[in-house]
Design an enzyme around this catalytic site. Structure first.
Site, PDB file in Angstrom:
ATOM      1  N   LYS A 157       7.238 -12.069   5.123  1.00 27.69           N
ATOM      2  CA  LYS A 157       6.871 -11.374   4.462  1.00 27.69           C
ATOM      3  C   LYS A 157       7.867 -10.867   3.505  1.00 27.69           C
ATOM      4  O   LYS A 157       8.784 -10.339   4.092  1.00 27.69           O
ATOM      5  CB  LYS A 157       5.301  -9.865   5.096  1.00 27.69           C
ATOM      6  CG  LYS A 157       4.048 -10.267   6.017  1.00 27.69           C
ATOM      7  CD  LYS A 157       3.101 -11.244   4.651  1.00 27.69           C
ATOM      8  CE  LYS A 157       2.243 -11.078   5.423  1.00 27.69           C
ATOM      9  NZ  LYS A 157       1.666 -12.581   6.602  1.00 27.69           N
TER      10      LYS A 157
HETATM   11  C1  LIG Z   1       0.532 -11.954   7.717  1.00 30.95           C
HETATM   12  C2  LIG Z   1      -0.985 -11.336   6.919  1.00 30.95           C
HETATM   13  C3  LIG Z   1      -1.674 -11.129   7.493  1.00 30.95           C
HETATM   14  C4  LIG Z   1      -1.527  -9.996   9.567  1.00 30.95           C
HETATM   15  O1  LIG Z   1      -0.251 -10.080   9.481  1.00 30.95           O
HETATM   16  P1  LIG Z   1       0.555 -10.204  11.122  1.00 30.95           P
HETATM   17  O2  LIG Z   1       1.244  -8.622  10.682  1.00 30.95           O
HETATM   18  O3  LIG Z   1       0.752 -11.834  11.031  1.00 30.95           O
HETATM   19  O4  LIG Z   1      -0.649 -10.259  11.865  1.00 30.95           O
HETATM   20  C5  LIG Z   1      -3.357 -10.173   7.519  1.00 30.95           C
HETATM   21  N1  LIG Z   1      -3.449 -11.004   6.057  1.00 30.95           N
HETATM   22  C6  LIG Z   1      -2.572 -11.374   5.473  1.00 30.95           C
HETATM   23  C7  LIG Z   1      -3.554 -11.490   3.977  1.00 30.95           C
HETATM   24  C8  LIG Z   1      -1.545 -12.143   5.961  1.00 30.95           C
HETATM   25  O5  LIG Z   1      -0.534 -12.863   4.976  1.00 30.95           O
END
Ligand SMILES: *Cc1c(COP(=O)(O)O)cnc(C)c1O
Length: 398
Positions: free
Chosen positions: A186
């Site tokens: 992210k």
């Molecule tokens: C990455 C992501 C999540 C969840 O995040 P994690 O930290 O990997 O559990 C939820 N929604 C979206 C749209 C994402 O891209």
């Protein structure tokens, strides 16, 4: 999108401060931790950088969504409207609180189609969950209006759009609550982590306890805390929060680079005959972590992808429709309701119903959409070369 591309001395310094004391947990140990409270510091930074009253860190973005839904009172008997194009975490979180995920079409924003949301409302609908996919946003005015008209909760999944804005407000701070993920890919990473943001003190207080076994955190001795309700362990560790603390200070740099790189690459792709870009409800607020583009036909898009592969420039491009795990076409485990433990009947029936539900409108968009991930590390020369090669390869295929 990835903050991990800029992992460096700043992150190491923050982590080392935690390692010096050895207190890896975010609560308690007031003496030995010698004033080091990375999780608390990061929560304060989140409220300041994104402009919300409260922030509760969690162990992941998925845990943040689950926590937000629990704190907002979403559970058994409730339906949550979510888009057919998203990350699997969306339905995982909804199912985990006992609610029913109601999947609906997207539009050319690549996020919830407000008309599809309206059409899906039933007496059981409790919450609408837009997912701000690939760096940009849903039509928040329209969705907010629907929620107001029908007395529904608006919960934003802004996990992929950290730093994006809509009409001046940061994505994730517009609804009753909003979430970010700080997983490894992210815009800001903690390694693993997430956060719930809200302006509602009551929602925050519930999130705070829910993520730590229901501890009310009111006394000086955590061991003697009362438990107003049942919670879970969705805590972040101090090591992870330390990484995020270094990363959040770099966010403005990340966003500036993303916007510059995105714009330059776009200047090449714009020259492809018939190309279109995703529609962005507030252009100024695009975080620019991806450049998402569409060709006139599915066949043309598939030919362009083959051509990009042949030219050796497909890496970093995502054709979600067929090759990735972000769209309803690939969610067989969901459509077959395959879980380890038993779902409630409403959940199981709703999932099996997905097998025959048409997503024709979304198919028509997703089958023509490719998202190019924007790297923070590209040089101008590299973008120009990439842009020229992509332009040539796509144009050749059409
Ligand atoms: C990455 C992501 C999540 C969840 O995040 P994690 O930290 O990997 O559990 C939820 N929604 C979206 C749209 C994402 O891209």
């Amino acid at each position: 999108m990835p903050g991990f591309e800029f992992f460096g001395d700043e992150e190491r310094k923050e982590v080392n401060e935690v390692l010096e004391t050895g207190i890896l947990m975010r609560y308690g140990f007031d003496g030995p931790r010698k004033g080091i409270w990375k999780s608390k510091e990061l929560e304060t930074a989140v409220t300041q950088v994104f402009g919300c009253n409260h922030a509760q860190l969690t162990s992941s973005g998925t845990a943040a969504l689950t926590t937000a839904m629990a704190a907002l009172g979403v559970g058994v008997g409730d339906e949550v409207i979510m888009p057919a194009f998203t990350f699997v975490a969306s339905f995982e979180a909804i199912l985990s609180v006992g609610a029913v995920p109601v999947l609906v079409d997207i539009d050319e924003t690549l996020t919830l189609d407000p008309a599809a949301v309206k059409a899906a409302i039933t007496p059981k609908t409790k919450c609408v969950m837009p997912v701000h996919m690939c760096g940009s946003m849903a039509d928040m005015d329209a969705l907010q209006q629907i929620c107001t008209d029908h007395n529904l909760i608006l919960l934003e999944d802004a996990c992929q759009s950290i730093g994006g804005t809509y009409k001046g407000k940061k994505l994730g701070t517009i609804g009753a609550a909003g979430t970010f993920s700080f997983d490894f890919v992210k815009t800001i990473t903690c390694g693993e982590g997430g956060v719930v943001m809200t302006n509602d003190k009551d929602v925050y207080t519930k999130c705070d306890a829910y993520t730590d076994h229901g501890h009310d955190h009111l006394g000086v001795d955590r061991g003697a805390d009362l438990h107003p309700f049942i919670g879970y362990n969705f805590r972040i560790s101090e090591l992870h929060a330390a990484v995020g603390l270094a990363q959040i200070k770099k966010l403005d740099t990340f966003l500036a680079i993303q916007r510059k790189n995105n714009k330059l690459l776009r200047s090449y792709l714009e020259q492809v005959p018939g190309i279109q870009f995703r529609s962005v409800p507030d252009e100024a607020g695009d975080s620019c972590s991806f450049l998402s583009w569409m060709l006139p036909t599915e066949a043309g898009t598939k030919a362009a992808i083959e051509s990009l592969k042949e030219a050796g420039v497909f890496a970093g491009n995502f054709y979600w429709y067929a090759n990735n795990w972000h769209y309803i076409t690939k969610w067989d485990h969901l459509k077959n309701a395959i879980t380890l433990n038993r779902l409630n009947d409403a959940q199981a029936n709703a999932l099996l119903g997905l097998q025959t539900q048409s997503f024709a409108k979304s198919d028509a968009i997703m089958s023509r959409t490719v998202s190019t991930a924007i790297s923070l590390l590209w040089t101008e020369e590299q973008i120009k070369e990439k842009g020229e090669k992509m332009l040539a390869a796509i144009t050749k295929a059409l």
